[in-house]
Design a protein around this motif. Structure first.
Motif, PDB file in Angstrom:
ATOM      1  N   ARG A 465       0.828  -1.208   0.000  1.00 12.64           N
ATOM      2  CA  ARG A 465       0.000   0.000   0.000  1.00 12.64           C
ATOM      3  C   ARG A 465       0.862   1.258   0.000  1.00 12.64           C
ATOM      4  O   ARG A 465       0.591   2.223  -0.714  1.00 12.64           O
ATOM      5  N   LEU A 466       1.912   1.232   0.800  1.00 14.41           N
ATOM      6  CA  LEU A 466       2.779   2.390   0.940  1.00 14.41           C
ATOM      7  C   LEU A 466       3.420   2.773  -0.395  1.00 14.41           C
ATOM      8  O   LEU A 466       3.572   3.957  -0.712  1.00 14.41           O
ATOM      9  N   CYS A 467       3.763   1.768  -1.199  1.00 12.01           N
ATOM     10  CA  CYS A 467       4.437   2.026  -2.479  1.00 12.01           C
ATOM     11  C   CYS A 467       3.472   2.014  -3.658  1.00 12.01           C
ATOM     12  O   CYS A 467       3.913   2.118  -4.811  1.00 12.01           O
ATOM     13  N   GLY A 468       2.189   1.873  -3.396  1.00  9.43           N
ATOM     14  CA  GLY A 468       1.218   1.895  -4.481  1.00  9.43           C
ATOM     15  C   GLY A 468       1.155   0.619  -5.289  1.00  9.43           C
ATOM     16  O   GLY A 468       0.577   0.601  -6.379  1.00  9.43           O
ATOM     17  N   VAL A 469       1.721  -0.463  -4.776  1.00 11.72           N
ATOM     18  CA  VAL A 469       1.658  -1.743  -5.496  1.00 11.72           C
ATOM     19  C   VAL A 469       0.234  -2.275  -5.501  1.00 11.72           C
ATOM     20  O   VAL A 469      -0.177  -2.980  -6.434  1.00 11.72           O
ATOM     21  N   ASP A 470      -0.554  -1.914  -4.460  1.00 11.07           N
ATOM     22  CA  ASP A 470      -1.936  -2.400  -4.400  1.00 11.07           C
ATOM     23  C   ASP A 470      -2.770  -1.846  -5.548  1.00 11.07           C
ATOM     24  O   ASP A 470      -3.826  -2.396  -5.882  1.00 11.07           O
ATOM     25  N   ARG A 471      -2.315  -0.756  -6.179  1.00 12.07           N
ATOM     26  CA  ARG A 471      -3.031  -0.216  -7.327  1.00 12.07           C
ATOM     27  C   ARG A 471      -2.836  -1.058  -8.593  1.00 12.07           C
ATOM     28  O   ARG A 471      -3.612  -0.966  -9.531  1.00 12.07           O
ATOM     29  N   ARG A 491       6.728  -1.538 -12.428  1.00 14.96           N
ATOM     30  CA  ARG A 491       7.917  -2.300 -12.044  1.00 14.96           C
ATOM     31  C   ARG A 491       8.722  -1.545 -10.993  1.00 14.96           C
ATOM     32  O   ARG A 491       9.278  -2.143 -10.070  1.00 14.96           O
ATOM     33  N   ALA A 492       8.815  -0.211 -11.158  1.00 15.50           N
ATOM     34  CA  ALA A 492       9.546   0.599 -10.176  1.00 15.50           C
ATOM     35  C   ALA A 492       8.900   0.513  -8.798  1.00 15.50           C
ATOM     36  O   ALA A 492       9.589   0.420  -7.775  1.00 15.50           O
ATOM     37  N   ARG A 493       7.576   0.547  -8.752  1.00 16.69           N
ATOM     38  CA  ARG A 493       6.880   0.431  -7.471  1.00 16.69           C
ATOM     39  C   ARG A 493       7.139  -0.933  -6.828  1.00 16.69           C
ATOM     40  O   ARG A 493       7.369  -1.027  -5.618  1.00 16.69           O
ATOM     41  N   ILE A 494       7.087  -1.970  -7.635  1.00 21.55           N
ATOM     42  CA  ILE A 494       7.325  -3.322  -7.108  1.00 21.55           C
ATOM     43  C   ILE A 494       8.754  -3.436  -6.579  1.00 21.55           C
ATOM     44  O   ILE A 494       8.994  -4.001  -5.498  1.00 21.55           O
ATOM     45  N   ALA A 495       9.714  -2.904  -7.326  1.00 17.53           N
ATOM     46  CA  ALA A 495      11.117  -2.995  -6.906  1.00 17.53           C
ATOM     47  C   ALA A 495      11.350  -2.259  -5.595  1.00 17.53           C
ATOM     48  O   ALA A 495      12.052  -2.748  -4.700  1.00 17.53           O
ATOM     49  N   LEU A 496      10.767  -1.077  -5.470  1.00 22.80           N
ATOM     50  CA  LEU A 496      10.951  -0.311  -4.242  1.00 22.80           C
ATOM     51  C   LEU A 496      10.261  -0.991  -3.061  1.00 22.80           C
ATOM     52  O   LEU A 496      10.826  -1.076  -1.953  1.00 22.80           O
ATOM     53  N   ALA A 497       9.059  -1.511  -3.279  1.00 22.18           N
ATOM     54  CA  ALA A 497       8.360  -2.225  -2.206  1.00 22.18           C
ATOM     55  C   ALA A 497       9.144  -3.458  -1.787  1.00 22.18           C
ATOM     56  O   ALA A 497       9.227  -3.782  -0.593  1.00 22.18           O
ATOM     57  N   ARG A 498       9.723  -4.136  -2.733  1.00 25.71           N
ATOM     58  CA  ARG A 498      10.521  -5.325  -2.428  1.00 25.71           C
ATOM     59  C   ARG A 498      11.709  -4.950  -1.534  1.00 25.71           C
ATOM     60  O   ARG A 498      12.036  -5.666  -0.584  1.00 25.71           O
ATOM     61  N   ALA A 499      12.376  -3.827  -1.857  1.00 23.72           N
ATOM     62  CA  ALA A 499      13.517  -3.394  -1.053  1.00 23.72           C
ATOM     63  C   ALA A 499      13.064  -2.964   0.343  1.00 23.72           C
ATOM     64  O   ALA A 499      13.702  -3.313   1.354  1.00 23.72           O
ATOM     65  N   LEU A 500      11.948  -2.218   0.424  1.00 19.66           N
ATOM     66  CA  LEU A 500      11.480  -1.735   1.725  1.00 19.66           C
ATOM     67  C   LEU A 500      10.999  -2.869   2.616  1.00 19.66           C
ATOM     68  O   LEU A 500      11.071  -2.779   3.847  1.00 19.66           O
ATOM     69  N   LEU A 501      10.514  -3.939   2.004  1.00 23.28           N
ATOM     70  CA  LEU A 501      10.024  -5.080   2.786  1.00 23.28           C
ATOM     71  C   LEU A 501      11.144  -5.705   3.610  1.00 23.28           C
ATOM     72  O   LEU A 501      10.895  -6.287   4.670  1.00 23.28           O
ATOM     73  N   ALA A 502      12.369  -5.571   3.126  1.00 24.82           N
ATOM     74  CA  ALA A 502      13.516  -6.127   3.854  1.00 24.82           C
ATOM     75  C   ALA A 502      13.962  -5.235   4.998  1.00 24.82           C
ATOM     76  O   ALA A 502      14.876  -5.602   5.747  1.00 24.82           O
ATOM     77  N   ARG A 503      13.334  -4.064   5.162  1.00 24.08           N
ATOM     78  CA  ARG A 503      13.651  -3.113   6.230  1.00 24.08           C
ATOM     79  C   ARG A 503      15.151  -2.776   6.270  1.00 24.08           C
ATOM     80  O   ARG A 503      15.813  -2.915   7.314  1.00 24.08           O
ATOM     81  N   ALA A 519       3.444  12.453 -10.101  1.00 23.80           N
ATOM     82  CA  ALA A 519       2.630  12.148  -8.925  1.00 23.80           C
ATOM     83  C   ALA A 519       3.143  10.899  -8.221  1.00 23.80           C
ATOM     84  O   ALA A 519       3.229  10.845  -6.984  1.00 23.80           O
ATOM     85  N   GLY A 520       3.494   9.884  -9.011  1.00 24.61           N
ATOM     86  CA  GLY A 520       4.019   8.654  -8.418  1.00 24.61           C
ATOM     87  C   GLY A 520       5.350   8.875  -7.743  1.00 24.61           C
ATOM     88  O   GLY A 520       5.623   8.327  -6.668  1.00 24.61           O
ATOM     89  N   ASP A 521       6.213   9.702  -8.358  1.00 25.39           N
ATOM     90  CA  ASP A 521       7.498  10.016  -7.748  1.00 25.39           C
ATOM     91  C   ASP A 521       7.307  10.715  -6.416  1.00 25.39           C
ATOM     92  O   ASP A 521       7.988  10.416  -5.429  1.00 25.39           O
ATOM     93  N   ALA A 522       6.367  11.665  -6.358  1.00 27.10           N
ATOM     94  CA  ALA A 522       6.101  12.380  -5.107  1.00 27.10           C
ATOM     95  C   ALA A 522       5.548  11.441  -4.050  1.00 27.10           C
ATOM     96  O   ALA A 522       5.893  11.539  -2.860  1.00 27.10           O
ATOM     97  N   GLN A 523       4.661  10.524  -4.444  1.00 28.46           N
ATOM     98  CA  GLN A 523       4.085   9.581  -3.488  1.00 28.46           C
ATOM     99  C   GLN A 523       5.168   8.690  -2.875  1.00 28.46           C
ATOM    100  O   GLN A 523       5.198   8.485  -1.655  1.00 28.46           O
ATOM    101  N   LEU A 524       6.067   8.193  -3.712  1.00 28.35           N
ATOM    102  CA  LEU A 524       7.120   7.334  -3.197  1.00 28.35           C
ATOM    103  C   LEU A 524       8.093   8.121  -2.335  1.00 28.35           C
ATOM    104  O   LEU A 524       8.642   7.597  -1.360  1.00 28.35           O
ATOM    105  N   ALA A 525       8.323   9.378  -2.680  1.00 29.07           N
ATOM    106  CA  ALA A 525       9.188  10.213  -1.840  1.00 29.07           C
ATOM    107  C   ALA A 525       8.596  10.370  -0.451  1.00 29.07           C
ATOM    108  O   ALA A 525       9.307  10.332   0.567  1.00 29.07           O
ATOM    109  N   THR A 526       7.273  10.555  -0.380  1.00 31.93           N
ATOM    110  CA  THR A 526       6.597  10.660   0.923  1.00 31.93           C
ATOM    111  C   THR A 526       6.750   9.363   1.706  1.00 31.93           C
ATOM    112  O   THR A 526       7.008   9.368   2.916  1.00 31.93           O
TER     113      THR A 526
END
Length: 589
Positions: A465-471, A491-503, A519-526
């Motif tokens: 949800r945080l990275c918008g993968v649920d969309r 793909r960028a959202r999935i890659a970032l979510a994958r990295a963040l999942l590892a904390r 808009a997506g870049d700003a969302q991921l920055a947040t």
């Protein structure tokens, strides 16, 4: 990569000598099964020799002495037939079981070698060529492990035992067999160089065909869009003809050598018949035993001939063994620490001190100095080729710097060289999201869990949800191979979510948001800001750069300017302004 491996890969030159011998230690991991396989091969060949010899004696006795075989002889013949059938089946079962066990372990070692030396060894090599080494070349060695080692030992033992019996019964029979046995044994080595070259040509042709096929499949949409598929099909057909020509050359030569082996066996038969006839005439050999002695002489020659055929085919596998051995022995570009240090808990900063690096050519980094405090975000900016991705790869320890140090800095100021950190712990602390986003055939959840297989469903859903993968879809949505069913931004959202999942405590983004809209870049920055980790962002987008706490500008392998957006864009001679003028930007302002 070694020169020998290069030669094999390109199809030129000779594979390294001793490549097959170098793979024999793999059998040591299966010592008990290897011993059972050798024993089964010995019993299989010995039972055949005994069966042929006893059958010949039975026939000789019946013809010359007009005696019917006794019940004991018939029982022995039936028993030998059963033993022969059982040992043949058992030898085939054990040898192939052993071979595939060895190949399974060998394939893992090839992948380990490629991973250990990546990305330097993998860079520049085509994926189909790597696949040919990891799969086809390893598979080709099945013949070596299943049909060569145990058979050679058994054939040598049978020849020695049968030769001892012949020397006792009639030395002239042994004299008739030994020259043929010696020539058969020497034949595979007489043309070893030619066989190795022809085998190398075949392996190189197969690897090239594999690489071209993978490229065509991967680029099928582009080839169709630009109308160039027909040309690629012709190229594949030509590659197929090259493989066929190489295989035909090997098969033709093998047929010729098989004919030579058959001729040697015929000459040995003539020699045995002549020696037996003279022995019978001289009274040294009983007439009824003459057929048995002749059968024994030829029976011990049979395994030698079969082993010579197997050895000839094995020699041609030297190229495959060379490629596999080169991958297994690939040196680590980032060797493990002798005395690993444990990273302290809590946030980690990053420090590059006098870092120098080159790829074997010109200098890429020349004394880079950069400090990123824990919890801060730094944008690394520079023209293409300035060395930004190299810094990211050094931080992820894909390579080690040729000079200087890359350190992780704890909150109390303790600095630890990443070369002193165990690889598993380092991968848990640092995550790199690169320009290319490899996705695998499977669901969104499976692709995300690559970084953290143990992550629970709640954490997985929250990160998505945080990275918008649920969309993109539900977490059980199937993702095509290499992300063929999703867009670049997805793909960028999935890659970032994958990295963040590892904390990770340090996150490196190497142009990973380039495919996102503003808009997506700003969302991921947040989302990244909420996580509060140390982040190094390599980006060309003005909005992304501006959001960083600090900006470091890389030119000619050095950090030439560092500060905030306001500090670095105030003057016309700013290095940041020069860098922004050299790159394509999408201004989010």
């Amino acid at each position: 990569m070694s020169r020998a491996t290069d030669a094999v890969t390109t199809g030129t030159g000779m594979p390294e000598r001793g490549a097959l011998r170098a793979l024999l230690p793999a059998l040591a991991e299966h010592r008990a099964m290897t011993i059972r396989t050798c024993a089964a091969a010995l019993l299989e060949q010995a039972s055949l020799v005994a069966l042929v010899t006893l059958a010949a004696h039975t026939v000789g006795t019946a013809v010359i002495e007009t005696k019917a075989p006794s019940s004991g002889t018939m029982t022995a013949l039936v028993a030998l037939v059963l033993v022969r059938a059982l040992t043949t089946w058992r030898e085939m079962d054990l040898s192939h079981d052993l071979a595939y066990r060895v190949l399974a372990a060998l394939r893992v070692r090839v992948f380990d070698g490629l991973a250990r030396s990546a990305p330097a060894r993998v860079a520049g090599r085509r994926s189909g060529d790597l696949a040919a080494t990891a799969m086809a070349d390893v598979e080709a060695l099945e013949f070596f492990y299943a049909h060569t080692t145990a058979q050679l030992l058994a054939a040598g033992t049978v020849l020695a035992g049968g030769g001892a019996v012949l020397a006792t019964v009639e030395p002239w029979l042994l004299a008739a067999v030994l020259p043929a046995a010696a020539l058969l044994a020497a034949a595979p080595f007489a043309d070893a160089r030619g066989r190795a070259v022809r085998g190398a040509r075949t392996r190189a042709a197969v690897a090239t065909l594999s690489a071209d096929t993978v490229e065509v499949v991967d680029g099928l949409r582009e080839l169709l869009a630009f109308g160039t598929l027909a040309g690629r099909r012709r190229r594949l057909a030509e590659r197929g003809r090259q493989v066929g020509d190489a295989q035909r050359a090997e098969a033709t030569w093998e047929a010729a050598t098989a004919a030579i082996r058959d001729l040697l066996i015929v000459l040995a038969v003539l020699g045995v018949v002549t020696a037996a006839a003279r022995s019978v005439a001289a009274g040294r050999l009983d007439g009824a035993w003459a057929p048995a002695a002749m059968a024994l002489a030829l029976a011990v020659l049979g395994p030698v001939a079969e082993s010579a055929r197997s050895l000839s085919q094995a020699v041609s596998l030297r190229a495959a063994a060379s490629r596999v051995g080169g991958a297994v022995r690939a040196p680590a570009l980032a060797p493990p620490p002798v005395a690993p240090r444990t990273l302290p808990p809590g946030p980690l900063g990053v420090r590059l001190q006098e870092v120098r690096f080159d790829y074997g050519g010109g200098t890429v980094l020349d004394g880079v100095e950069l400090t990123v405090p824990a919890g801060h975000t730094v944008a690394l900016v520079g023209a293409s080729g300035a060395g930004k991705s190299t810094c990211a790869h050094l931080l992820a320890r894909f390579w080690d710097p040729s000079g200087g140090t890359v350190q992780l800095v704890a909150a109390d100021g303790e600095a630890i060289d990443i070369r002193q950190v165990d690889d598993a712990e380092l991968r848990g602390a640092i995550a790199l999201v690169g320009q290319e986003t490899p996705l695998f055939h499977g669901t969104l959840a499976e692709n995300l869990r690559l970084a953290a297989p143990e992550a629970d469903d709640d954490l997985l859903a929250e990160t998505a949800r945080l990275c918008g993968v649920d969309r993109i879809g539900a977490l059980n949505t199937l993702v095509g191979e290499r992300g063929s069913t999703v867009s670049g931004g997805q793909r960028a959202r999935i890659a970032l979510a994958r990295a963040l999942l590892a904390r990770p405590r340090v996150l490196i983004l190497d142009e990973s948001t380039a495919h996102l809209d503003n808009a997506g870049d700003a969302q991921l920055a947040t989302a990244l800001h909420q996580e509060g980790r140390t982040t190094i962002v390599i980006a060309h987008r003005r909005a992304t750069i501006r959001r960083a706490d600090r900006i470091a500008v890389l030119e000619a392998g050095r950090i030439v300017e560092e500060g905030t957006w306001q500090e670095l864009t105030g003057g016309p001679d700013s290095a940041l302004n020069r860098s922004l003028a050299d790159i394509v930007t999408e201004d989010a302002a």
